[in-house]
Design a protein around this motif. Structure first.
Motif, PDB file in Angstrom:
ATOM      1  N   GLY A   1       0.662  -1.081  -0.136  1.00 21.19           N
ATOM      2  CA  GLY A   1       0.070  -0.392  -0.026  1.00 21.19           C
ATOM      3  C   GLY A   1       1.116   1.516  -0.035  1.00 21.19           C
ATOM      4  N   LEU A   2       2.175   1.231   0.621  1.00 21.83           N
ATOM      5  CA  LEU A   2       2.732   2.251   1.243  1.00 21.83           C
ATOM      6  C   LEU A   2       3.253   2.683  -0.434  1.00 21.83           C
ATOM      7  CD1 LEU A   2       3.013   5.140   2.960  1.00 21.83           C
ATOM      8  CD2 LEU A   2       5.066   3.025   4.067  1.00 21.83           C
ATOM      9  N   VAL A   3       3.847   2.038  -1.044  1.00 19.65           N
ATOM     10  CA  VAL A   3       5.146   2.035  -1.380  1.00 19.65           C
ATOM     11  C   VAL A   3       3.653   2.085  -3.174  1.00 19.65           C
ATOM     12  CG1 VAL A   3       4.866  -0.808  -3.010  1.00 19.65           C
ATOM     13  CG2 VAL A   3       6.844   0.957  -3.279  1.00 19.65           C
ATOM     14  N   ARG A   4       3.022   1.927  -2.983  1.00 15.76           N
ATOM     15  CA  ARG A   4       2.474   2.203  -4.525  1.00 15.76           C
ATOM     16  C   ARG A   4       1.706   3.893  -4.323  1.00 15.76           C
ATOM     17  NH1 ARG A   4      -2.395   0.762  -8.387  1.00 15.76           N
ATOM     18  NH2 ARG A   4      -2.553   2.767  -8.528  1.00 15.76           N
ATOM     19  N   VAL A   5       1.721   4.949  -3.084  1.00 15.44           N
ATOM     20  CA  VAL A   5       1.198   5.677  -3.126  1.00 15.44           C
ATOM     21  C   VAL A   5       2.566   6.521  -3.205  1.00 15.44           C
ATOM     22  CG1 VAL A   5       1.061   8.138  -1.646  1.00 15.44           C
ATOM     23  CG2 VAL A   5      -0.799   5.408  -1.823  1.00 15.44           C
ATOM     24  N   LEU A   6       3.641   6.284  -2.992  1.00 11.22           N
ATOM     25  CA  LEU A   6       4.592   6.998  -2.265  1.00 11.22           C
ATOM     26  C   LEU A   6       5.322   6.853  -3.880  1.00 11.22           C
ATOM     27  CD1 LEU A   6       7.044   6.003   0.806  1.00 11.22           C
ATOM     28  CD2 LEU A   6       5.109   8.116   0.937  1.00 11.22           C
ATOM     29  N   ALA A   7       5.138   6.333  -4.713  1.00 16.17           N
ATOM     30  CA  ALA A   7       5.788   5.603  -5.783  1.00 16.17           C
ATOM     31  C   ALA A   7       5.014   6.792  -6.617  1.00 16.17           C
ATOM     32  CB  ALA A   7       6.035   4.142  -6.945  1.00 16.17           C
ATOM     33  N   GLU A   8       4.078   7.175  -6.536  1.00 18.16           N
ATOM     34  CA  GLU A   8       3.210   8.234  -7.447  1.00 18.16           C
ATOM     35  C   GLU A   8       2.903   9.967  -7.605  1.00 18.16           C
ATOM     36  OE1 GLU A   8      -0.595   6.469  -7.625  1.00 18.16           O
ATOM     37  OE2 GLU A   8       0.060   4.681  -9.437  1.00 18.16           O
ATOM     38  N   GLN A   9       3.678  10.375  -5.458  1.00 19.50           N
ATOM     39  CA  GLN A   9       4.327  11.315  -5.572  1.00 19.50           C
ATOM     40  C   GLN A   9       3.817  12.399  -6.509  1.00 19.50           C
ATOM     41  OE1 GLN A   9       5.549  10.922  -1.412  1.00 19.50           O
ATOM     42  NE2 GLN A   9       3.444  11.441  -0.180  1.00 19.50           N
TER      43      GLN A   9
END
Length: 499
Positions: free
Chosen positions: A356-364
């Motif tokens: 979950g976290l890596v998905r959001v941080l990679a798209e910021q």
């Protein structure tokens, strides 16, 4: 491969050939990236769990060959130590009820494997480091019968030119002048894979690096090694020292260890594969018959066997992976920083947090790695390994004008900032809300109760010693038996009673 390696002219010639083939592989990879010869976007994930074997008293059992024969499934494979096995879970698409489906599948597989292992006089224990392991359990006679392991051990010792020593300063101090590479087998891991497109590789890898400290702090489960209480997650320092190819002089010269966090954020997967060739000499200089240039020119998909073999001997905590599935090349980020256990539910909670976290941080739009110096990320990782859930990390300040980093307790960082982002990420993957809430709820409760596998192990041993008068060895053994008992219930570790 299992014969002792002797430095002869033939071997030197082989190394030169291997180096040329490595460069050829890298050139072909660069061309494949440039020509977009990789799999289309698919949200595919997979995981591997390394496991320990112990008897009913919690003591190590050196019978992995017999256990694997009794299990009789290709999903289970050998590992470095005869007290280790590994389960590989088939890749699947991220989304829907994938977390709950994985829990049911892994739980069923492990319960079956545990019953079969019992017939060989062993039981399965899912823990970062089996607390009852002693230095006597890690001699060369404890190495699995696999030619690659023997050759790798010989090559590491040959590269060092001296014995492997351990010197770990934690809650207590462990100093051992001479160990075999089998000491590294004490460290058993959870490995999380995520297939990515070439364009997505760099942001996903950078994001994984940035959050690995919080993963280790939350999931720490390896506080004891050879009877000493050391780091809350002792695996990283054990792994680095037990696999170190450097003499004291090479360390002083700044030569990089083969187990490392890295030294910079990257722009492409090619950066990491190129670093592997540039910084690390081959430990297993074994050449494949394939000519990758000809294979690519003919429209085929090259194996890049030498590059993949070399990549497997550089132990990054987030490793780049080139692989082929269904005749199509793809890239993966392999997250390797987490220990095994304590339960299947805890394992899936760790996975939910990561994916979950890596998905959001990679798209910021303003990625965290543009605001977090890489040196700070490296420092955070080692701080988290030392202190676990009590760690204080440095994280970018908030606000448009915020500059630099500030210290923050990892539990506050997770509860206030990272856990809500993990919720958003699982929503973006299409994970069912009930499953999202169940597994991220386990992470939340770990933070609120400041309890994970490492803190439970340490607290239980201290209670057994302080309140029941047990000596160190007896307390660690008793704690291990209770750990196994609670592990089999499947209830997450934050619910376990201490003592």
């Amino acid at each position: 491969m299992g014969e002792k390696v002797v430095a002869t002219r033939a071997e030197l010639s082989d190394r030169q050939l291997y180096r040329r083939k490595l460069q050829s592989c890298l050139d072909v990879l660069e061309r494949m990236l440039r020509e977009d010869r990789f799999d289309r976007p698919r949200a595919m994930m997979g995981l591997e769990i390394e496991l320990n074997l112990a008897d009913e008293q919690g003591m190590p059992v050196m019978r992995n060959a017999q256990v694997l024969q009794a299990i009789g499934s290709t999903d289970f494979q050998t590992e470095l130590g005869r007290f280790n096995i590994e389960i590989n879970v088939a890749p699947r698409r991220l989304g829907g009820h994938v977390l709950e489906e994985l829990r049911e599948e892994i739980d069923t597989c492990l319960r079956y494997a545990d019953r079969q292992a019992a017939e060989a006089g062993a039981r399965i224990v899912m823990v970062g480091i089996l607390p009852t392991l002693d230095i006597d359990h890690t001699g060369l006679d404890s190495m699995s019968h696999n030619n690659r392991y023997s050759l790798l051990s010989d090559q590491i010792l040959a590269a060092r030119g001296e014995d492997i020593a351990l010197d770990i300063e934690g809650v207590e101090h462990l100093a051992v002048e001479s160990v075999s590479m089998v000491a590294e087998a004490a460290a058993t891991s959870l490995q999380l894979h995520l297939q990515v497109t070439p364009e997505r590789f760099a942001p996903v890898w950078n994001a994984a690096q940035a959050i690995s400290a919080s993963q280790v702090a939350l999931g720490a489960n390896s506080p004891f090694l050879f009877g000493r209480e050391l780091w809350r997650e002792t695996r990283p320092v054990l792994f680095q020292q037990a696999c170190d190819t450097r003499s004291a002089e090479l360390k002083a010269q700044g030569v990089r260890p083969i187990t490392w966090f890295g030294e910079r954020w990257v722009d492409s997967a090619l950066d990491l594969f190129a670093e592997n060739l540039r910084y690390f000499p081959a430990l297993l200089p074994i050449c494949d018959d394939e000519d990758p240039v000809k294979v690519l020119a003919s429209g085929g998909v090259p194996k890049l066997a030498e590059m993949r073999l070399h990549n497997g001997t550089v132990y990054r905590w987030n490793r780049p992976v080139y692989d082929i599935a269904d005749g199509i090349a793809h890239l993966r980020v392999e997250n390797r920083c987490l220990p095994a256990g304590p339960t299947v539910a805890d394992t899936l909670a760790n996975a939910a947090y990561y994916y979950g976290l890596v998905r959001v941080l990679a798209e910021q739009s303003r990625p965290v790695w543009t605001r977090l110096p890489f040196e700070r990320a490296d420092e955070n990782f080692h701080t988290a390994a030392r202190h676990g859930i009590d760690a204080v990390l440095h994280w970018p300040r908030h606000g448009r004008t915020g500059r630099g980093t500030a210290p923050v307790a990892v539990t506050d960082l997770v509860l206030d900032e990272l856990l809500p982002l993990a919720h958003q990420g699982l929503d973006a993957w299409g994970v069912e809300p009930a499953d999202r809430d169940r597994y991220l709820g386990i992470i939340e409760q770990r933070c609120r109760r400041r309890t994970n596998g490492a803190s439970w192990q340490a607290a239980t041993v201290h209670r057994l010693r302080d309140h029941f008068g047990m000596d160190r060895t007896a307390a660690i053994a008793a704690m291990t038996r209770r750990y196994v008992e609670y592990m089999r219930t499947g209830e997450p570790v934050h619910t376990w009673p201490v003592g």
